[in-house]
Write an enzyme that holds these catalytic residues in place. Structure first.
Site: not given
Length: 423
Positions: A260, A275, A347, A350, A388
């Site tokens: 990303r 990130r 987070e 999801s 993560r």
């Protein structure tokens, strides 16, 4: 993609949905084009009916040796108009389809209404925050001190927002992948290895295109993209297929690297693994019957939670508000893990129900034994992101001497290693 019948019959309801999302879309133009399309189709059908009737009249005239030239000439004009209208219809369909791709999904009635993450609702928590008799450190300090994280050399190799994971850290990284896949397959998910490069149609099907193209890495010599998540190739396994209803639900799990560009995230989470431009994740995806999708969302979320519980990581489950909801989602639960080194929840998964939104874009249908057909519902979740989770272990299992304990569940995957210590 939303059903045109829904937009036509519930336009005011959808305007409320857009307002609740804090989103804007040219719904009026969509409705205008839809009405124009239906008028054009009706006109074409009328002309074709006229042509069919006239063809019979012309045949009768010719059979009786009568002059049919006037009728033939009139039908040529009708044929020309039909061609013009068919071309017009194709153009209307092209413009309408392009606008429809910009319309977000409708939030489920249970989604909290609010403009952003401040309106998210905590549903439940699991476990307890770890207690330390020293000031816990963030994972970047822990990892660099242990010699298992190297951000400087990764920046030299590529650039910012990349990481080099080495030694026991690399083994822990691999252990997490194996653990996640083993646990997911034990719960009935079929493991798949997919391409990590996809075409534009695949990204349109899952909703990344056209809206989120700036966040993607595209190959320069063809219409291919690096995947942002395994959700994309896994969901597209059944694109343009009709599935036997008795075979549903179909459940898949896949490990993949993810890529990303993090467009629009300048200045956010610039340190550590949170990130990155490249990261790894294990995904779970479900294809289900429409009347089962909300039950399946709870099950999918529980499957992701079970991994955090097995690792003894404290977390909370949060229902995202209408303003924080993803473009394609009707409802999303975020699992937020506690990170003591940063004194915050972050987070880590999801879990979303897209209802038939993706299936309409991807043309994934079901057919029942009595030949009834419709669009399946699709769901997906992270189970779990590798980086993560590595962050959570480093911060939650750190000791005062700088070492990190390996969670008991992972020790069989670590060849007996129970602790990572400084060299």
């Amino acid at each position: 993609m939303l059903a045109r019948e829904y937009l036509r019959e519930h336009a005011d309801e959808y305007r409320v949905a857009l307002k609740n999302r804090g989103a804007s879309a040219d719904l009026d133009r969509v409705l205008e084009l839809d009405a124009e399309r239906r008028r054009t189709i009706a006109r074409v059908e009328t002309l074709k009916n006229q042509r069919n009737v006239a063809s019979q009249e012309i045949a009768a005239l010719k059979k009786n040796k009568q002059d049919a030239s006037a009728q033939i000439e009139a039908m040529k004009r009708v044929g020309d108009e039909i061609k013009e209208l068919d071309a017009k219809l194709a153009e209307i369909e092209h413009r309408l389809s392009a606008l429809e791709l910009e319309l977000p999904n409708v939030p489920h009635e249970s989604v909290p209404i609010g403009r952003d993450e401040t309106a998210n609702r905590v549903e439940r928590t699991w476990g307890e925050k770890p207690k330390f008799d020293f000031q816990p450190k963030p994972h970047w300090d822990i990892g660099e001190a242990l010699g298992i994280l190297d951000f400087d050399r990764a920046a030299k190799i590529t650039g910012a927002r990349f990481a080099l994971i080495t030694g026991a850290g690399a083994r822990l990284n691999r252990a997490l992948i194996d653990f996640f896949l083993d646990e997911n397959t034990s719960r009935g998910y079929t493991e798949v290895v997919t391409p990590y490069i996809v075409n534009a149609d695949s990204l349109r099907s899952t909703g990344q295109l056209p809206k989120f193209e700036p966040d993607l890495f595209k190959l320069t010599d063809r219409d291919y993209y690096l995947i942002p998540t395994a959700e994309v190739p896994v969901t597209n396994i059944h694109r343009d297929e009709t599935l036997d209803a008795e075979s549903l639900p179909r459940q898949y799990t896949a490990y993949s690297p993810c890529f990303r560009s993090e467009a629009g995230s300048y200045g956010k989470d610039t340190r550590g693994l949170i990130r990155q431009h490249q990261f790894e994740k294990v995904e779970i995806v479900k294809f289900v019957m429409p009347d089962k999708s909300w039950i399946e969302l709870e099950r999918l979320t529980a499957d992701a939670e079970s991994l955090l519980q097995a690792l003894d990581l404290h977390y909370r489950v949060v229902a995202l508000s209408s303003g924080d909801l993803g473009f394609t989602s009707a409802k999303t639960y975020d699992l937020e893990v506690w990170l003591p080194g940063q004194d915050t929840y972050r987070e880590i998964s999801s879990c979303s129900n897209f209802v038939d939104f993706q299936a309409r874009r991807a043309n994934i249908r079901y057919r029942t034994a009595d030949k009834k057909s419709g669009f399946v519902h699709t769901l997906n979740g992270s189970a779990l992101p590798v980086g993560r989770t590595l962050v959570a272990i480093l911060e939650n299992f750190q000791d005062a001497d700088g070492s990190v304990r390996i969670p008991t569940t992972l020790q069989p995957f670590m060849k007996g290693l129970t602790r990572i210590s400084a060299p």
